[in-house]
Design a protein around this motif. Sequence first.
Motif, PDB file in Angstrom:
ATOM      1  N   ILE A   1       0.823  -1.200   0.000  1.00  0.00           N
ATOM      2  CA  ILE A   1       0.000   0.000   0.000  1.00  0.00           C
ATOM      3  C   ILE A   1       0.863   1.258   0.000  1.00  0.00           C
ATOM      4  N   ALA A   2       2.116   1.133   0.468  1.00  0.00           N
ATOM      5  CA  ALA A   2       3.033   2.270   0.458  1.00  0.00           C
ATOM      6  C   ALA A   2       3.735   2.455  -0.882  1.00  0.00           C
ATOM      7  N   PHE A   3       3.498   1.549  -1.816  1.00  0.00           N
ATOM      8  CA  PHE A   3       4.236   1.544  -3.080  1.00  0.00           C
ATOM      9  C   PHE A   3       4.143   2.872  -3.840  1.00  0.00           C
ATOM     10  N   PRO A   4       2.944   3.481  -3.987  1.00  0.00           N
ATOM     11  CA  PRO A   4       2.883   4.766  -4.699  1.00  0.00           C
ATOM     12  C   PRO A   4       3.718   5.857  -4.029  1.00  0.00           C
ATOM     13  N   ASP A   5       3.746   5.908  -2.694  1.00  0.00           N
ATOM     14  CA  ASP A   5       4.531   6.930  -2.009  1.00  0.00           C
ATOM     15  C   ASP A   5       6.025   6.678  -2.133  1.00  0.00           C
ATOM     16  N   LEU A   6       6.422   5.416  -2.218  1.00  0.00           N
ATOM     17  CA  LEU A   6       7.832   5.124  -2.474  1.00  0.00           C
ATOM     18  C   LEU A   6       8.261   5.720  -3.812  1.00  0.00           C
ATOM     19  N   GLY A   7       7.387   5.617  -4.812  1.00  0.00           N
ATOM     20  CA  GLY A   7       7.699   6.198  -6.116  1.00  0.00           C
ATOM     21  C   GLY A   7       7.881   7.697  -6.043  1.00  0.00           C
ATOM     22  N   ARG A   8       7.096   8.365  -5.190  1.00  0.00           N
ATOM     23  CA  ARG A   8       7.236   9.816  -5.052  1.00  0.00           C
ATOM     24  C   ARG A   8       8.484  10.194  -4.257  1.00  0.00           C
ATOM     25  N   SER A   9       8.889   9.332  -3.310  1.00  0.00           N
ATOM     26  CA  SER A   9      10.096   9.616  -2.536  1.00  0.00           C
ATOM     27  C   SER A   9      11.372   9.398  -3.348  1.00  0.00           C
ATOM     28  N   PHE A  10      11.300   8.467  -4.307  1.00  0.00           N
ATOM     29  CA  PHE A  10      12.457   8.179  -5.167  1.00  0.00           C
ATOM     30  C   PHE A  10      12.026   8.396  -6.616  1.00  0.00           C
ATOM     31  N   PRO A  11      11.890   9.657  -7.033  1.00  0.00           N
ATOM     32  CA  PRO A  11      11.294   9.957  -8.347  1.00  0.00           C
ATOM     33  C   PRO A  11      12.093   9.456  -9.539  1.00  0.00           C
ATOM     34  N   SER A  12      13.378   9.233  -9.372  1.00  0.00           N
ATOM     35  CA  SER A  12      14.174   8.745 -10.501  1.00  0.00           C
ATOM     36  C   SER A  12      14.026   7.247 -10.727  1.00  0.00           C
TER      37      SER A  12
ATOM     38  N   GLY B   1      -1.843   0.610   6.740  1.00  0.00           N
ATOM     39  CA  GLY B   1      -0.845   1.193   5.850  1.00  0.00           C
ATOM     40  C   GLY B   1      -1.276   2.537   5.306  1.00  0.00           C
ATOM     41  N   GLY B   2      -2.557   2.640   4.915  1.00  0.00           N
ATOM     42  CA  GLY B   2      -3.049   3.923   4.413  1.00  0.00           C
ATOM     43  C   GLY B   2      -2.933   5.023   5.443  1.00  0.00           C
ATOM     44  N   LEU B   3      -3.271   4.707   6.705  1.00  0.00           N
ATOM     45  CA  LEU B   3      -3.156   5.708   7.767  1.00  0.00           C
ATOM     46  C   LEU B   3      -1.704   6.098   8.014  1.00  0.00           C
ATOM     47  N   LEU B   4      -0.815   5.103   8.047  1.00  0.00           N
ATOM     48  CA  LEU B   4       0.597   5.390   8.315  1.00  0.00           C
ATOM     49  C   LEU B   4       1.242   6.180   7.184  1.00  0.00           C
ATOM     50  N   VAL B   5       0.887   5.824   5.954  1.00  0.00           N
ATOM     51  CA  VAL B   5       1.475   6.511   4.801  1.00  0.00           C
ATOM     52  C   VAL B   5       1.024   7.966   4.745  1.00  0.00           C
ATOM     53  N   GLU B   6      -0.153   8.258   5.303  1.00  0.00           N
ATOM     54  CA  GLU B   6      -0.594   9.662   5.363  1.00  0.00           C
ATOM     55  C   GLU B   6       0.430  10.516   6.097  1.00  0.00           C
TER      56      GLU B   6
ATOM     57  N   GLY C   1      -6.494   2.029   0.492  1.00  0.00           N
ATOM     58  CA  GLY C   1      -6.345   1.014   1.527  1.00  0.00           C
ATOM     59  C   GLY C   1      -7.680   0.570   2.090  1.00  0.00           C
ATOM     60  N   LEU C   2      -8.564   1.512   2.313  1.00  0.00           N
ATOM     61  CA  LEU C   2      -9.888   1.178   2.821  1.00  0.00           C
ATOM     62  C   LEU C   2     -10.700   0.413   1.780  1.00  0.00           C
ATOM     63  N   GLU C   3     -10.526   0.745   0.510  1.00  0.00           N
ATOM     64  CA  GLU C   3     -11.281   0.073  -0.545  1.00  0.00           C
ATOM     65  C   GLU C   3     -10.803  -1.360  -0.773  1.00  0.00           C
ATOM     66  N   ILE C   4      -9.538  -1.621  -0.513  1.00  0.00           N
ATOM     67  CA  ILE C   4      -8.998  -2.972  -0.674  1.00  0.00           C
ATOM     68  C   ILE C   4      -9.398  -3.863   0.496  1.00  0.00           C
ATOM     69  N   THR C   5      -9.659  -3.268   1.659  1.00  0.00           N
ATOM     70  CA  THR C   5      -9.847  -4.001   2.910  1.00  0.00           C
ATOM     71  C   THR C   5     -10.918  -5.092   2.889  1.00  0.00           C
ATOM     72  N   PRO C   6     -12.102  -4.888   2.276  1.00  0.00           N
ATOM     73  CA  PRO C   6     -13.136  -5.941   2.361  1.00  0.00           C
ATOM     74  C   PRO C   6     -12.665  -7.320   1.889  1.00  0.00           C
ATOM     75  N   GLY C   7     -11.850  -7.372   0.858  1.00  0.00           N
ATOM     76  CA  GLY C   7     -11.358  -8.661   0.374  1.00  0.00           C
ATOM     77  C   GLY C   7     -10.519  -9.382   1.412  1.00  0.00           C
ATOM     78  N   PRO C   8      -9.469  -8.749   1.947  1.00  0.00           N
ATOM     79  CA  PRO C   8      -8.704  -9.404   3.000  1.00  0.00           C
ATOM     80  C   PRO C   8      -9.516  -9.742   4.244  1.00  0.00           C
ATOM     81  N   VAL C   9     -10.524  -8.925   4.579  1.00  0.00           N
ATOM     82  CA  VAL C   9     -11.377  -9.262   5.717  1.00  0.00           C
ATOM     83  C   VAL C   9     -12.086 -10.595   5.462  1.00  0.00           C
TER      84      VAL C   9
END
Length: 463
Positions: free
Chosen positions: A31-42, A155-160, A301-309
């Motif tokens: 779930i943190a994958f998109p933010d990793l891309g922004r932290s390492f833009p190259s 993960g969604g809350l932490l990545v915020e 993260g919230l939208e993905i949650t029902p499946g894992p639940v």
Amino acid sequence: MSSTTPRRGLQIAVVLTGVFVSSLDLFIVNIAFPDLGRSFPSATLSDLSWVLSAYAITFAALLMPAGRWADRSGRKKAYLSGLVVFTVASAACAAAPSLGLLVAARVLQAIGGAMMLPSSLGLMLPLFPMERRGTAIGLWSAMGGAAAAAGPPIGGLLVEADWRWVFLVNLPIGVATVFLGWWTLREIREESRQVPDALGALVLAGTIAAVVAAIVQGEDWGWGGARVLGLFALGLLGAWYSLRRAFRHPTPVIEPAILRMRAVAFADLATLLFFAGFGAMILASTLFLTEVWHHSVLRAGLEITPGPVMAAVFAVPGGLLTTRYGARVVGLGGSVLFAAGGVWWGVATGGTPDYVADFLPAGIIAGIGSGLVLPSLSGAATLPLPPERFATGTAMLSMCRQVGLALGVAAVAAVLGSRPDVSAFHTTWLFMAACGLAGGATLLAIGAERRPVAAYTLAEARE
């Protein structure tokens, strides 16, 4: 020890907490994958995929040696040592200033996870009588489902706040579990002191890395290019050497005696196939919601949650059903549901967001299927083994899971790397469905169970 004593309950809780933390890490990092891309833009998508793949490859290669070490040196010692390494590595991941150092810290984290996971089931199964070990398998599998359910929203809350918090959250849990485990767990070990095959583990890691790299870089380098073909050739050579060494080394990474047990061999293969689809699902879902529908990481993260639940809810019933009806029936039914979810996503989703109609139903269906499949795979791959091989058998199962996850992530990176549009995501979900069906079909090859689990021995497997 009485089965109702508080100490036994605390032992089970300590073991399951470690399983939960190691599984939670997988879903939080996704779930943190998109933010990793922004932290390492190259970094490209292929580069970023190694944050997941490096962990899976290292984990897979070390599981069998770690399982053997746990059986011989002590499962409590292996479990707690692995948890310490995992916790320290989590801090290193959070502090990593570059993508390269993050990947290196993930390798260290995988070493800890590889020490911890095979010993966890080996510590837990002896706490249950033989007739209730299906329940133990269900609980152990449910921790993966619970982590999958908790991972996206946590993960969604932490990545915020910052993606580094997805690793820092492991620290207090890890420290508390180590202290409780040191006090409550009892040591279980074999008398043999044979040394695990370190060279075989390195060769296996290189083999998997070569195949994953070929898939990840195939689009950029050209599928018919010398580098890609060379990597595939290295993979084939490494696979041949690993199998050859398995029959010659006294304590090989891949144990032939276990794989000669039909149920175990086919369950491990089914696990690899199913988890290739599972790995593709969790990464593609996150990227689709954040990159195509442009939802925030928290919302995704919230939208993905029902499946894992649903996976967590159905894991314990899945273990009980597997005990009663067998892994073939329950696992096949679960794999068909999992594949149906992939087909739904592959057909229904479009560029215009419609979460309730297009995304949610497939997530629930795939989650229910996963909840049924996971204990079926775990039971089929471990219950036929004698007690002294629980940790080793769990390591083999987990190795196949990690190889499958690495291949699934590599497939997503290969498909989305050049054209991350809606049709490319449809391809990844159809790949997910195909892997799910292949895993279910492989379970059918186990054959009908003809005698109680306790009757199997490694001596019989060698005949």
